[in-house]
Design an enzyme around this catalytic site. Structure first.
Site, PDB file in Angstrom:
ATOM      1  CD  GLU A 136      32.296  41.633  51.719  1.00  0.00           C
ATOM      2  OE1 GLU A 136      31.432  42.187  52.640  1.00  0.00           O
ATOM      3  OE2 GLU A 136      33.376  41.475  51.975  1.00  0.00           O
ATOM      4  N   GLY A 153      34.446  28.879  54.560  1.00  0.00           N
ATOM      5  CA  GLY A 153      33.932  27.906  53.434  1.00  0.00           C
ATOM      6  C   GLY A 153      34.318  28.514  52.037  1.00  0.00           C
ATOM      7  CE  LYS A 204      42.097  45.602  41.873  1.00  0.00           C
ATOM      8  NZ  LYS A 204      41.505  46.271  41.024  1.00  0.00           N
ATOM      9  CG  ASN A 217      41.689  27.185  43.969  1.00  0.00           C
ATOM     10  OD1 ASN A 217      40.789  27.062  43.120  1.00  0.00           O
ATOM     11  ND2 ASN A 217      42.235  26.552  44.756  1.00  0.00           N
ATOM     12  CB  ILE A 226      41.756  34.568  40.030  1.00  0.00           C
ATOM     13  CG1 ILE A 226      40.936  35.643  39.522  1.00  0.00           C
ATOM     14  CG2 ILE A 226      40.895  33.460  40.341  1.00  0.00           C
ATOM     15  CD1 ILE A 226      40.001  36.311  40.724  1.00  0.00           C
TER      16      ILE A 226
END
Ligand code: MOS
Length: 702
Positions: free
Chosen positions: A668, A468, A664, A594, A592
């Site tokens: 979490e 997800g 990275k 997306n 990053i």
């Protein structure tokens, strides 16, 4: 075409783009098939029967009346279940004997033509028990408390630099506090489900998990089979939060039942059953001691964490590990103590270690800021380390300060009056708070195959798992970027153990680890294409990559993502209600891939942190020896009504020492620090410190 490893020179404009999830339409139309949805001929349905005692033995199982019920074919229990070998996880040695180790443990599976018939048969199953007295409550002074050798996943349990006791004795300011966090249960949308089918001596399972090759390995060990005899497919997974990070009971029970009957068997769990069978976050009790001078410069940091495990398997949460790398101090000690109880084994839940550990550390830092009369952001900047405090290693990149400054700017922190309990808006007391955030940025070996097809398209195969998160979309972007082609020329296939060993979607290491293998295979393929002058030969071209050696050869640096959370609370001190009207998160997590799915991951983490701060709590019923709340009516997760404004942004961070894509993990870090920021804001609103989670109304007004 280039084969340099420098991410800056290899990226195409595709990287970073907020592309819509490639599986969005398949998911919303129901075309995407989940593990409990595969139709197989002759399917049999299993219903798990759970032990109603926390400790003892099965005295007798009398299946006669159940077997006479319509549609019921068999009752699987320890007397007829296939024998299992050791799986390195004794909690998976199910139905192997008459002992009961925790309430809710599987003691039988009723197998019938329909799910309803299996459930009716399970309700009627006559099982008697010899109960023994149980021990289920975590307390720091329990005589069985011990020091584990390692904590999850493989850190030494203790660390010590300098002389903490002497430094605390000499410090001008000392904070010495105990914080507590409750047990929490992972509640992904999709409950665990497995459809299992044996074809002779080979086993095929459709299973909802975070890593098909990890589950494949467990099944190989349990059933003593070579890898070639077990295939695990998990193409679509409806969330996990750690509860699906390793093989869980349904896949073992379904595989045993299918073997017994010689027919396909499906075992699905109910939401209620999940509360005993798939892991949870351990409760913690944490003592944090900080010593500093009057300016807030740390002289000592001491973090001692107590948590629980079961009596059949050691799981030691790495609660205090976050304190080893966060702030500069010449004297630094961390330690863990563990208590085995008659409970299910705690497991991973989003940011194990960092989530509960940062609540204690970041609350204590706020208490220190208050004691020194230093702004909490300034306090953290004053204690910013050059090297990792515990190990002395350099950081691959560390942009905590940039996150703190950017967060303060976006939030408008400079206008804040630091005095507590002075702002009122009708019945609400208003306060603001902040906390730092962090999560390790590790990589694990993975394998990948990339095929160039003669029609100019590419097929990428990797045993990745998209639970997800958007990993399917991000990896397709990474592959297209590495191959220098448009997105629609890449077909990415994931969630099938036949594609070879790969890291699980866990530890925020999934996309980072898989990307490395994808990039490596793509570059190899480009090299092959070069040798064919860019033309794909008739049979196609295939490249395989394994990053085992690449991951092992990494520089001796420590890798972490960082972040800062700022938020506002409104507290009704008559009712104890706490609302969080505004949250801002700023993160530095490498490149990053997306922007859209990354934003969702970070927001999702912060929402889960809000739930952790205010709502989530599994309450132990001492008499029955089990957690009392077993559904989403009794166990509250944050929902839309709890969330108002959340703003997420990130620092453009270039890290050349993580992996070729400079990634990275971000799954979490969003939850880390949120609970402390809320507790710190509640102090600012009310003048009262909340050291026990969740911050329930009764705790606010007591
Ligand atoms: Mo995550 S708790 O490492 O699946």
């Amino acid at each position: 075409m280039t084969s340099t490893l420098d991410p800056a020179t290899t990226r195409t404009p595709l990287m970073g783009q907020g592309i819509n999830r490639l599986d969005a339409i398949a998911k919303v139309t129901g075309e995407a098939r989940y593990s409990g949805e595969y139709p197989l001929d002759g399917m049999i349905y299993g219903w798990v029967v759970q032990a109603p005692i926390a400790k003892g033995r099965i005295r007798d199982i009398s299946p006669a009346s159940t077997l006479s019920m319509p549609g019921v074919l068999a009752v699987l229990d320890y007397r007829n279940a296939p024998r299992l070998s050791d799986a390195g996880d004794s909690e998976l040695l199910l139905l192997q004997g008459d002992r009961v180790y925790y309430r809710g443990e599987a003691v039988a599976v009723v197998l019938a033509q329909s799910l309803e018939q299996a459930r009716a048969g399970a309700d009627a199953l006559d099982v008697s028990y010899l109960a023994e007295s149980h021990d289920v409550l975590l307390r720091a002074d329990h005589p069985d408390m011990y020091t584990p050798e390692l904590v999850n996943p493989n850190f030494p349990s203790a660390s010590n630099v300098g002389d903490v006791d002497a430094a605390l004795a000499a410090a001008e300011v000392v904070i010495d506090r105990v914080y507590a966090t409750p047990a929490e249960h992972n509640n992904p949308m999709e409950p665990h489900a497995t459809t299992a089918h044996w074809n002779g001596d080979t086993l095929l399972v459709f299973d909802s998990n975070q890593g098909a090759s990890s589950v494949q390995m467990s099944l190989c060990r349990l059933f003593d089979l070579p890898r070639s005899a077990v295939q695990v497919k998990s193409e679509y997974v409806g969330g996990g939060f750690g509860a699906k990070g390793s093989a869980r009971p349904p896949v073992v029970l379904a595989s045993m039942a299918a073997r017994l009957l010689g027919r396909p068997v499906r075992v699905t769990l109910t939401r209620q059953q999940m509360f005993a069978m798939v892991g949870y976050r351990t409760p913690t009790i944490q003592q944090v001691r900080l010593g500093s001078d009057w300016s807030g410069r740390l002289q000592a940091l001491d973090h001692l964490a107590y948590s629980q495990t079961s009596k059949i398997l050691e799981f030691a949460e790495q609660t205090a590990v976050v304190s080893r790398m966060m702030y500069a101090t010449p004297n630094l000690r961390t330690a863990h103590r563990l208590l085995p109880l008659d409970v299910p084994t705690p497991r991973w839940m989003r940011a194990p270690g960092e989530a509960p550990g940062s609540f204690a550390l970041e609350s204590a830092m706020d208490e220190l800021a208050q004691a020194c009369n230093v702004d909490p952001i300034e306090l953290r900047i004053r204690n910013e380390p050059d090297l990792e405090p515990d190990s002395g290693r350099p950081f691959s990149s560390r942009n905590l300060v940039a996150c703190l400054r950017e967060g303060a700017r976006r939030f408008g922190w400079d206008d804040r009056d630091p005095r507590p309990a002075i702002r009122q808006d009708g019945r609400w007391r208003i306060g603001s708070g902040m906390a730092s955030s962090t999560y390790p940025a590790r990589n694990a070996p993975s394998t990948c195959q990339v095929q160039a097809r003669s029609d100019g398209t590419f097929e990428v195969r990797i045993t990745a798992s998209d639970i997800g998160t958007g990993a399917r979309t991000a990896l397709t972007q990474i592959a297209a970027d590495a191959l220098r082609v448009e997105l629609d020329r890449v077909e990415l296939r994931i969630g099938d153990s036949d594609f070879g060993p790969a890291m699980i979607a866990g530890g925020s290491m999934g996309t980072a680890s898989w990307s490395w293998a994808v990039v490596k295979a793509c570059r190899d393929l480009l090299g092959q294409l070069d040798m064919h002058s860019g033309a794909v030969p008739a049979g196609g071209l295939l490249a395989r990559a394994d990053t085992k050696d690449d991951v092992a050869a990494q520089a001796d640096v420590t890798r972490h993502a960082f972040g800062a959370q700022f938020l506002e609370v409104a507290v009704d001190i008559r009712t104890g209600e706490v609302r969080v009207p505004r949250m801002i998160g700023v993160f530095a997590a490498g490149h990053i891939v997306n922007a859209r799915t990354a934003r969702s991951q970070l927001i999702g983490g912060m929402i889960m942190g809000l739930g952790m701060a205010l709502l989530e709590e599994s309450l132990m019923d001492l008499r029955f020896g089990d957690y009392l709340n077993h559904d989403l009516a009794g166990y509250h997760v944050a929902s839309n009504a709890d969330v108002r404004s959340i703003e997420v942004s990130w620092i453009d961070e270039q890290d050349d020492q993580t992996n070729p894509s400079g990634i990275k993990g971000i799954g979490e870090i969003g939850i880390v620090g949120t609970a402390a920021a809320i507790a710190n804001a509640v102090w600012h609103a009310t003048g009262r410190r909340q050291r026990t989670l969740p911050i329930r109304p009764d705790r606010v007004i007591s």
